[in-house]
Design an enzyme around this catalytic site. Structure first.
Site, PDB file in Angstrom:
ATOM      1  CG  ASP A 291      -0.253  -0.252   2.522  1.00  5.77           C
ATOM      2  OD1 ASP A 291       0.921   0.146   2.673  1.00  5.77           O
ATOM      3  OD2 ASP A 291      -0.878  -0.871   3.405  1.00  5.77           O
ATOM      4  CG  ASP A 310       3.032  -6.390  -2.188  1.00 10.66           C
ATOM      5  OD1 ASP A 310       2.790  -6.183  -0.993  1.00 10.66           O
ATOM      6  OD2 ASP A 310       2.214  -6.880  -2.982  1.00 10.66           O
ATOM      7  CB  ALA A 345       8.438 -11.888   0.834  1.00 12.08           C
ATOM      8  CG  ASP A 362       3.407  -3.519   6.600  1.00 10.31           C
ATOM      9  OD1 ASP A 362       2.681  -4.036   7.458  1.00 10.31           O
ATOM     10  OD2 ASP A 362       3.094  -2.501   5.950  1.00 10.31           O
TER      11      ASP A 362
END
Length: 501
Positions: A291, A310, A345, A362
């Site tokens: 985000d 991501d 990841a 995150d």
């Protein structure tokens, strides 16, 4: 067997649809309820059992095989085509929606279980060679299942979503029924009635495909409290952005990721507390954070090169292009200091050769197997190798109050790989009490306050309190390490979900 090629083509179609229905119902169940392994296991087991019952019941069909077969196909088309929308609507309007979900699963399973025995008897009755009939039917059945298994994740869900996928299969079942009616009209009682009925069902399914976006929007309005301003099914997940007055919220697969009213608390704690503990910051790796909000905070530090990894390209594209999300992240991904890599990841860390001054993890909560491995001992081992000697790592770790076992399992797993771990937590009103685990290769002499950047929540005065935990936030029983091949964290997380929901 040449004269029965059409029947074998029908076998191919219905087998592919059967597998897709099984996957659709399981996926929708996991989407709504969570705990993917349990939901897939229960739904597939129930579906297979119902198929066995359907196969048993087919023995009582002694005459009118073609008529019964066409009836079964139409029934599957209707029940299967409306399966997704029915389950989602039941979840909105019915407290015990599981009853509807199980009933649909059993109904489709029984009808699917009748298909192959009936078709086998139809071919064998006219061909007279059971050995050849069985080999041909099961060959087309298995190949059709393979095509369905591949089409569902690679084509249907990414390009249409769960609703459209079910409607597409409903159309294909209608086509299979229509082929049989067209070829064997003389064997079917009331054939014209069946033709009209089949065309009608197929038309309804086509309309379902065409208006699946509208139907999906209506369902989402019921699933989400606020107005949906963006919705997209990507190859990996369902992204939904909602707005209520000034509150913007992001949901991934129905799980809240942030609220614009208080996300600054979460992201300041995630980024600034660990970065305050190291002097020189040049290279930062962000795992997740699609985000752009964590990157926004990192850009408060001058001359820092940021790599964001991501998995979902559509997520990062939304952060770059959607005006609401761009305003929140302050165009973080457009900054020349930021490099965005769309990759898993875990795979990125396996191939990584660089070292970073800080690693910010995150990622969504570990509520499935794909995410669990990103909280595993092996993954943290890869992170340890990628961290510089004086570097620092931090990972979001769920709630130490609502999911205490999960939180402390992450803590213990980090420690098992040689990290010195510093747990801390704070109140994020939208989520409740939320926790992080900060880790270094060498012990810190003290916890330094945040004073190099502007913040809204973190101050030099409140930082010490964030590292203090209440007695009710520390489990009394032993907590296990989350191993790659023994993902106990999923059980811990699902136990917390059952307790608080």
């Amino acid at each position: 067997m040449k004269k029965h090629r059409l029947l074998l083509v029908t076998t191919f179609i219905i087998s592919g649809c059967s597998l897709c229905y099984e996957l659709i119902i399981s996926a929708v169940s996991a989407y709504i309820t969570g705990n993917a392994v349990l939901q897939y296991s229960v739904m597939i087991g129930l579906y297979m059992s119902a198929m066995g019952l359907g196969s048993f019941l087919s023995r009582y069909v002694r005459t009118e095989l073609f008529t019964v077969f066409v009836t079964v196909e139409i029934g599957i088309g209707v029940l299967g085509g409306f399966s997704s929308v029915s389950i989602f609507l039941a979840n909105i309007y019915i407290a015990n929606y599981h009853i509807i979900m199980y009933a649909i699963t059993i109904g489709i399973g029984i009808l699917v279980g009748m298909e192959i025995p009936l078709l086998t008897r139809i071919i064998e009755k006219s061909h007279g060679n059971l050995r050849m009939t069985l080999s041909a039917v099961f060959s087309f059945d298995y190949i059709g299942s393979l095509v369905g298994a591949l089409a569902f994740p690679l084509l249907m869900v990414p390009y249409g979503g769960y609703l459209a996928a079910a409607f597409v299969c409903g159309v294909l079942n209608s086509v299979a029924a229509l082929l049989i009616i067209w070829k064997y009209t003389d064997h079917i009682r009331y054939s014209w009635t069946y033709k009209i009925l089949t065309v009608g069902v197929g038309t309804v399914m086509l309309l379902g495909i065409i208006f699946s976006g509208n139907i999906s929007h209506y369902i989402e309005e019921g699933l989400y409290r606020d107005t949906v301003i963006y919705s997209e099914q990507t190859p990996y997940q369902k992204l939904v952005l909602t707005r209520h007055k000034d509150d913007i919220r992001l949901f991934i697969d129905g799980n809240l990721q942030f609220s614009s009213m208080d996300e600054y608390r979460y992201h300041e704690a995630l980024v600034h507390i660990p970065l305050a503990q190291i002097d020189a910051i040049q290279n930062v790796l962000v795992l997740g954070g699609g985000d752009g909000l964590a990157t926004r905070e990192l850009l408060k530090y001058p001359n820092v090169q940021i790599t964001v990894v991501d998995l979902d390209e559509r997520m990062t594209a939304m952060a770059i292009k959607h005006p609401v999300l761009r305003a929140l992240n302050k165009d973080a991904f457009s900054n020349p200091c930021v490099t965005v890599i769309n990759k898993d990841a875990y795979e990125f860390m396996k191939e990584n050769k660089k070292q970073y001054d800080a690693i910010i993890i995150d990622l969504p909560d570990p509520n499935n197997e794909a995410l669990s491995k990103l909280y595993s001992n092996v993954f943290y081992r890869l992170c340890y190798a990628a961290l510089s000697e004086k570097g620092i790592l931090v990972t979001q770790s769920t709630s130490p109050y609502y999911a205490a076992k999960t939180f402390w399992s992450i803590n213990k797993t980090l420690a098992s790989e040689g990290f010195v771990v510093y747990p801390y937590h704070l109140l994020v009103p939208t989520f409740g009490e939320w926790g992080f685990n900060m880790a270094t290769k060498h012990a810190l002499h003290k916890i330094h306050p945040v004073n190099k950047v502007d913040t809204q929540f973190v101050t030099p005065d409140n930082i010490d309190s964030l590292f203090v935990f209440g007695k009710d936030e520390i489990p009394s029983e032993p907590i296990a390490i989350n191993q790659l091949l023994h993902p106990v964290i999923i059980d811990y997380y699902n136990e917390a979900v059952r307790q608080w929901h």
